[in-house]
Design an enzyme around this catalytic site. Structure first.
Site, mmCIF file in Angstrom:
data_model
loop_
_atom_site.group_PDB
_atom_site.id
_atom_site.type_symbol
_atom_site.label_atom_id
_atom_site.label_comp_id
_atom_site.label_asym_id
_atom_site.label_seq_id
_atom_site.Cartn_x
_atom_site.Cartn_y
_atom_site.Cartn_z
ATOM 1 C CE LYS A 279 -1.420 -0.220 5.093
ATOM 2 N NZ LYS A 279 0.315 0.769 5.185
ATOM 3 N NE ARG B 170 -2.084 0.696 11.330
ATOM 4 C CZ ARG B 170 -1.215 1.084 10.607
ATOM 5 N NH1 ARG B 170 -1.065 2.530 9.632
ATOM 6 N NH2 ARG B 170 0.276 0.384 10.263
ATOM 7 N NE ARG C 287 8.392 -3.774 5.616
ATOM 8 C CZ ARG C 287 6.935 -3.118 4.931
ATOM 9 N NH1 ARG C 287 6.198 -2.097 4.237
ATOM 10 N NH2 ARG C 287 6.223 -3.444 6.761
ATOM 11 N NE ARG D 52 9.040 -0.454 8.609
ATOM 12 C CZ ARG D 52 7.019 -0.260 8.434
ATOM 13 N NH1 ARG D 52 7.174 0.408 6.863
ATOM 14 N NH2 ARG D 52 6.590 -0.541 9.023
ATOM 15 N NE ARG E 158 3.543 -3.303 11.837
ATOM 16 C CZ ARG E 158 4.302 -2.508 10.712
ATOM 17 N NH1 ARG E 158 5.613 -3.976 10.334
ATOM 18 N NH2 ARG E 158 4.365 -1.889 9.523
HETATM 19 P P1 AMP Z 1 3.096 1.733 8.538
HETATM 20 O O1 AMP Z 1 4.172 1.940 8.095
HETATM 21 O O2 AMP Z 1 1.785 2.072 8.307
HETATM 22 O O3 AMP Z 1 2.756 -0.010 9.171
HETATM 23 O O4 AMP Z 1 2.739 2.305 10.400
HETATM 24 C C1 AMP Z 1 3.742 1.935 11.115
HETATM 25 C C2 AMP Z 1 3.430 2.147 12.398
HETATM 26 O O5 AMP Z 1 3.368 3.647 12.948
HETATM 27 C C3 AMP Z 1 2.604 1.136 13.194
HETATM 28 O O6 AMP Z 1 2.692 -0.112 13.209
HETATM 29 C C4 AMP Z 1 1.607 2.225 14.379
HETATM 30 O O7 AMP Z 1 2.291 1.904 15.188
HETATM 31 C C5 AMP Z 1 1.969 3.171 13.848
HETATM 32 N N1 AMP Z 1 0.621 3.868 12.895
HETATM 33 C C6 AMP Z 1 0.879 4.443 11.945
HETATM 34 N N2 AMP Z 1 -0.778 5.007 11.003
HETATM 35 C C7 AMP Z 1 -1.190 4.430 12.561
HETATM 36 C C8 AMP Z 1 -2.567 4.811 13.297
HETATM 37 N N3 AMP Z 1 -3.954 5.134 12.006
HETATM 38 N N4 AMP Z 1 -2.671 4.487 14.294
HETATM 39 C C9 AMP Z 1 -2.024 4.097 15.273
HETATM 40 N N5 AMP Z 1 -1.027 4.262 15.457
HETATM 41 C C10 AMP Z 1 -0.757 4.393 13.316
#
Ligand code: AMP
Length: 197
Positions: A14, A89, A128, A134, A145
Site C-alpha cells: 500500500k 486504522r 523488506r 525496519r 501488526r
Molecule cells: P505503517 O508504516 O503504516 O505500517 O505504520 C507503522 C507504525 O506506525 C504502526 O505499526 C503503528 O505503530 C504506527 N501507526 C501508523 N499509522 C497509525 C495509525 N493510524 N494509528 C495508530 N498507529 C499508527
C-alpha cells in the site's frame, strides 16, 4: 479534487502504490507510518512519544494520531485533495476523520482495498526487513501488526462499504499492473488523474 484512502495489511504494497496513485492524481500521499518514523529519527517530542509503541507494532493512541493527521491535512498542499495511507486504522479514527472532513464540507471519494494473500504479504515483509532493516519488521512484531490489522483495521472497510466507496483491488502482480488496476477503478468512479504513470 480527489480524496483517497488506501488500506491493506502490512506487506500489501500500500505504501508503494499509495505514492504512485498520489502522483497520478497530483495529490500528496500522507502516510502516518512515515510521519511517525521521521519523528522518531529526528528525536522530536512526537518521536519520543511514539518510539516504543511503533517498535512493538502497537497502535499510537487515537487522539495523538488524529491530531497529527489534522495538522497535516490543514497544510496548503492537501487543499486540493490527498491520499491517506495507514490512517484511519480503527473505527475511532474513522469517526475522527469524518468529523474533520465534515467540518470542511468534504468526504472521501474512494477507499482502495489492496487484497493480498497472507503468505504473500509475509514474504514481502520479510524481503523488506532484509532490504530496509525496519525495526518493526521482526517476526514477533509482524505477527502483532497483522493481528491488529485483522481485528481493528479490517472492520473499517465495512463502514466504508456501506457508503459504497470501497474498490477491492487484487494486489498480486507487477507494480505497474497493480497501479493500472487501481487507476482503472478510480476512473470508473469518474475521478480524473492528471499525470500518466
Ligand atoms: P505503517 O508504516 O503504516 O505500517 O505504520 C507503522 C507504525 O506506525 C504502526 O505499526 C503503528 O505503530 C504506527 N501507526 C501508523 N499509522 C497509525 C495509525 N493510524 N494509528 C495508530 N498507529 C499508527
Amino acid at each position: 479534487m480527489t480524496r483517497l484512502l488506501i488500506v491493506g495489511p502490512q506487506g500489501s504494497g500500500k505504501g508503494t502504490q499509495g505514492v504512485r496513485i498520489a502522483e497520478a492524481f497530483g495529490i500528496p500521499a500522507i502516510s502516518t507510518g512515515d510521519v511517525f518514523r521521521a519523528a522518531v529519527k529526528d528525536g522530536s517530542d512526537l518521536g519520543e512519544q511514539v518510539k516504543a509503541i511503533i517498535e512493538a507494532g502497537d497502535l499510537v493512541p487515537d487522539e495523538l494520531t488524529s491530531a497529527v493527521v489534522r495538522d497535516r491535512l490543514a497544510q496548503a498542499d492537501a487543499e486540493g485533495g490527498f491520499l491517506l495511507d495507514g490512517y484511519p486504522r480503527n473505527i475511532v479514527q474513522v469517526m475522527h476523520l469524518d468529523e474533520f472532513l465534515e467540518g470542511r464540507d468534504e468526504q472521501l471519494d474512494a477507499v482502495i482495498e489492496l487484497v493480498v494473500p497472507r503468505d504473500e504479504s509475509i514474504e514481502r515483509i520479510a524481503r523488506r526487513a532484509a532490504e530496509q532493516g525496519r525495526s518493526d519488521d521482526t517476526e514477533e512484531v509482524i505477527a502483532n501488526r497483522l493481528a491488529i490489522y485483522e481485528r481493528e483495521t479490517a472492520p473499517i472497510l465495512d463502514v466504508y462499504r456501506t457508503r459504497t466507496i470501497v474498490d477491492q483491488i487484487d494486489g498480486v502482480g507487477s507494480l505497474d499492473e497493480i497501479t493500472e488496476r487501481i487507476v482503472a477503478a478510480l476512473e470508473a468512479r469518474g475521478l480524473v488523474r492528471d499525470a500518466v504513470v
